[in-house]
Design an enzyme around this catalytic site. Structure first.
Site, PDB file in Angstrom:
ATOM      1  N   SER A 263       1.461  -1.121   0.093  1.00 36.87           N
ATOM      2  CA  SER A 263       0.067   0.268  -0.232  1.00 36.87           C
ATOM      3  C   SER A 263       0.932   1.178  -0.201  1.00 36.87           C
ATOM      4  CB  SER A 263      -0.942  -0.012   1.129  1.00 36.87           C
ATOM      5  OG  SER A 263      -1.686  -1.195   1.375  1.00 36.87           O
ATOM      6  N   ASP A 338       8.671  -8.078  11.820  1.00 39.77           N
ATOM      7  CA  ASP A 338       8.424  -9.481  12.153  1.00 39.77           C
ATOM      8  C   ASP A 338       7.223 -10.031  12.814  1.00 39.77           C
ATOM      9  OD1 ASP A 338       9.295 -11.948  12.439  1.00 39.77           O
ATOM     10  OD2 ASP A 338      11.559 -10.986  12.713  1.00 39.77           O
ATOM     11  N   ASP A 341       7.206 -15.958  14.596  1.00 34.63           N
ATOM     12  CA  ASP A 341       8.813 -16.813  15.349  1.00 34.63           C
ATOM     13  C   ASP A 341       8.372 -18.112  15.523  1.00 34.63           C
ATOM     14  OD1 ASP A 341      10.837 -14.537  15.113  1.00 34.63           O
ATOM     15  OD2 ASP A 341       9.770 -13.706  16.301  1.00 34.63           O
ATOM     16  N   PRO A 469      19.488 -15.734  10.856  1.00 34.01           N
ATOM     17  CA  PRO A 469      18.507 -16.583  10.279  1.00 34.01           C
ATOM     18  C   PRO A 469      18.429 -17.803  10.491  1.00 34.01           C
ATOM     19  CG  PRO A 469      21.312 -16.642   9.871  1.00 34.01           C
ATOM     20  CD  PRO A 469      20.562 -15.851  11.155  1.00 34.01           C
TER      21      PRO A 469
END
Length: 794
Positions: A263, A338, A341, A469
């Site tokens: 958006s 984020d 997890d 990572p």
């Protein structure tokens, strides 16, 4: 002789049977049409209803946009619920079921997979717990909204027509259902399986570190944050032996051409406008469908605490999602922080049913979910549950993984967004935003005093030790989520009268603060950069200037690809095909315009080259899994273009050199264009045609579909330009407004408030939306007026 007279009798009998059959079919069709027409809402007259404090008026203009007039806050949301149900109850029903895991109960087996996701995360449990935690005032407003919804549904002579086809009856609305609707938006705006994190784990284990670094670059060269700076192009250092840490012979996975969601929102302070009011533009890009996602509405409240607000709402939720109230205006874009997890579980070697937690060993729980399915037996679904979420698989080392998501937390879900419409300053709106229980969004706020500001709308978890990572163990109590950031801890910009602010799903702030939000796949930044540059071109702005930026289809990212493709064709030996290709490329104007063949050719060649490169780089990942790919990662453009602009010695298998790879990708694109005589027909508009459909449309005969779907139209724009557009994805609304000057404001939607097949305003602003013509934000003069009266002494 008797036999000769029997034949006419049989023919006459067959004729009567045929006529009777036709009449029966016509009566059946006529009855169905009458039933469908009966589900149109009554828009005039009056009704006496329980649960109201005073009279409520619902006015509709020629476009069927609704204004709700009341003197009491609860009556105002009652009216909103009434209007939502009259025009959108079936849409509301789909949303609440998508957010609670009960969709298959309505539509059959096609909803089972969707229900599994909701039940895996126990979203219904989140909603129940959140409902119990609601602030008393919020609960009172929610209850009033629910009363209005059920009254609006009851006002229909027949239920919404979709229920007739499903042979179902609509169930009443409950308070918890509005929370289910918000959870459905969590599912829509956040990737609930966390695929990117799994792909990143595999890449970190299988790719050479220099190759892996191409996918972890931050900041990136296309980024345009408001605070902080962009990065530079990295050098692609791929060993001649290949991208893998060790050889692999696995076949690569096929890479599609994804359409990223996103958006735009941008604003300028009052120092940059003629009247000193701040000015904001917002276009939320979502999947386009019939009916439209949003419901336009004006909310007017008289009395000691008056309100006049206008914008769009989400059917099923009692709040204005974006809009203006005369003091402030606000717009949203998805934040891509984020918000999920994976958690590595440490199992007890002596008892694998137990796992370690910060408080010691704990048994895994088992949940059995039964998914009701219309017309079939229920489906059994077994789930193993930890304190951090459901078990969803194993990492490459064989360790079980749980998945933790903000949508599992009752504290992340509430109705405080209802308070946004009551705010009168940018400061108070920015302070409120981080406490609202919605999918975390970038929010821009503009005020009538000229201030603009940015922060996060939604709860932000306090994450520690999770920037690497790979998934981590949380059992030591030092890594994981630890409550929520307080509003004054959440990053913020402004408020400021002289600022230019923009957000387009990319990084907004400096990396030193970005770690508080994490990287959940934020955008490459090409859109944000184009918007920033357009904002820097002018010293003063008005509504038309911001609207023009919303419609900008200049494709700066594609310029490099076009130059590379043009050079590739120029280097070919002279031939009729070369001449034809150069002619096609000659209409390049740098825009994703509907008449351009050059844009489409460049776009499809970019897709083919990117797929070839990512397929080759992805090959090492398949040694561990074929379920996750590099294409699941964000911003892969950086890796691909870094390689092409400075090619390494390594070349993907099957190609002699990089030029051969590019030429063979071009040949594949040409093969899809057909014969050379028809190449000129393959414009961008021929591919980029809207396909905005009702969910039932694919299930019905083709002659019925024009009554349900919006007519296909070629549209300019693409995924990395401000005017985001694809056949099924694009601007779900375009809003431009200066608070206090709503009369000058703009609000476009790709469809009408009520998508009923017999509604005169079914298509709404669609033609203007396609053509890029402004539509007034405020509703026009009332054409219809429905009065809701309270029961005496209620």
């Amino acid at each position: 002789m008797p036999q000769s007279s029997a034949r006419p009798i049989r023919i006459r009998g067959l004729g009567r049977l045929l006529v009777g059959t036709i009449l029966s079919v016509l009566l059946l069709i006529g009855g169905a049409l009458l039933w469908i027409r009966a589900s149109l809402p009554p828009v005039d007259g009056s009704e006496t209803l329980a649960g109201l404090h005073a009279v409520v008026a619902l006015e509709r203009d020629a476009r069927d946009r609704v204004s709700i007039l009341a003197s009491d806050p609860e009556d105002l949301v009652f009216g909103l619920g009434y209007a939502h149900a009259q025009d959108r109850y079936f849409q509301m029903d789909l949303l609440r079921r998508a957010g609670s895991g009960t969709l298959a109960e309505l539509i059959g087996s096609g909803g089972v997979a969707i229900d599994r996701g909701a039940r895996l995360h126990d979203l219904a449990g989140t909603a129940r717990a959140s409902l119990a935690r609601l602030d008393p005032n919020e609960r009172a407003l929610l209850d009033a909204y629910v009363r209005g919804v059920n009254a609006g549904l009851a006002s229909l002579t027949a239920p919404p027509w979709e229920y007739l086809l499903l042979r179902q009856s609509p169930a009443p609305w409950r308070p918890v259902d509005s929370l289910h609707v918000i959870l459905a938006m969590f599912r829509d705006l956040q990737e609930e399986t966390n695929r990117a994190e799994r792909a990143l784990d595999l890449a970190s284990r299988t790719l050479d570190p220099s190759v892996f670094a191409l996918f972890r670059l931050s900041p990136g060269p296309w980024e345009a944050p408001i605070e902080g700076s962009a990065g530079t192009w990295p050098k692609a250092r791929i060993p001649a032996s290949g991208p893998a840490t060790e050889p692999t012979a696995s076949d690569p996975a096929s890479i599609p051409d994804p359409m990223p969601a996103g958006s735009n929102a941008f604003a300028v302070g009052g120092a940059l406008t003629q009247d000193g009011r701040a000015l904001i533009a917002n276009d939320m890009h979502l999947t386009l469908r019939v009916p439209t996602v949003w419901y336009p509405v004006r909310l007017q409240r008289t009395g000691s605490n008056p309100l006049d607000a206008v914008g769009v709402s989400l059917p099923g939720a009692p709040a204005l999602v974006v809009g203006s109230n005369g003091h402030i205006a606000w717009g949203l874009t998805n934040s891509y922080g984020d918000w999920l997890d994976h958690v590595v579980l440490e199992l007890d070697p002596s008892d694998p049913s137990r796992y370690r937690t910060p408080d010691g060993w704990r048994n895994l729980e088992r949940r059995t979910e039964w998914i009701p399915v219309a017309g079939q037996d229920p489906v059994r679904f077994e789930i193993q549950q930890s304190i951090w979420g459901p078990l969803v698989g194993h990492d490459p080392d064989g360790r079980p993984l749980a998945l933790h998501w903000v949508a599992q937390e009752p504290e992340a879900l509430n109705l405080r967004l209802m308070r946004m419409v009551e705010q009168t300053s940018a400061e108070s709106a920015l302070q409120l935003a981080p406490s609202c229980g919605v999918p975390a969004q970038n929010i821009l706020v503009a005020s009538d005093s000229g201030e603009v500001g940015w922060t996060i709308l939604g709860r932000v978890p306090r994450r520690r030790g999770l920037d690497g990572p790979r998934p981590q163990r949380w059992a030591d109590g030092q890594t994981g989520w630890f409550g929520w950031l307080e509003p004054d801890e959440v990053p913020r910009i402004g408020p400021d009268r002289a600022a230019r602010l923009w957000t387009a799903n990319a990084r907004v702030i400096d990396l030193n603060e970005q770690h508080l939000l994490g990287d959940g796949g934020y955008d490459l930044g090409a859109r944000a950069r184009r918007i920033r540059d357009r904002l820097m071109e002018r010293d003063f702005f008005d509504e038309s200037a911001l609207f023009d930026i919303q419609l900008d289809d200049r494709a700066e990212l594609m310029e490099g690809w076009y130059r590379r493709l043009n050079a590739l064709v120029q280097a070919r030996p002279a031939s009729l095909e070369r001449s034809a290709l150069l002619k096609l490329l000659s209409d390049w104007d740098g825009r994703a315009s509907i008449d351009s063949v050059a844009y489409r050719l460049t776009r499809e060649w970019r897709t083919a080259v990117s797929a070839a490169v990512l397929d080759a780089l992805n090959q090492p990942l398949t040694r561990l899994s074929n379920d996750y790919r590099l294409a699941d990662l964000p911003r892969t453009e950086v890796a691909v273009w870094s390689i092409l602009r400075d090619p390494p010695d390594w070349v993907p298998p099957g190609y002699g050199d990089w030029t051969e790879l590019e030429n063979r990708c071009l040949e594949r694109v040409i093969a899809h264009l057909g014969t050379a005589e028809r190449w000129s027909e393959h414009t961008w508009g021929a591919r980029n045609r809207t396909a905005i459909r009702h969910p039932f449309s694919p299930l019905l005969p083709s002659w019925v579909r024009p009554w349900l779907d919006l007519p296909p139209r070629p549209v300019p724009g693409d995924s990395n330009v401000p005017r985001v557009a694809s056949p099924t994805h694009g601007a779900s609304e375009r809003l431009v407004v200066a608070p206090g000057a709503e009369l000058r404001g703009i609000l476009q939607l790709p469809g009408g408030p009520n998508a009923h097949p017999f509604s005169a305003a079914r298509e709404g602003d669609y033609d203007a939306w396609v053509a890029g013509e402004p539509v007034a934000l405020l509703p026009g003069p009332a054409r219809h007026r429905r009065i809701l009266r309270p029961i005496a002494n209620d």
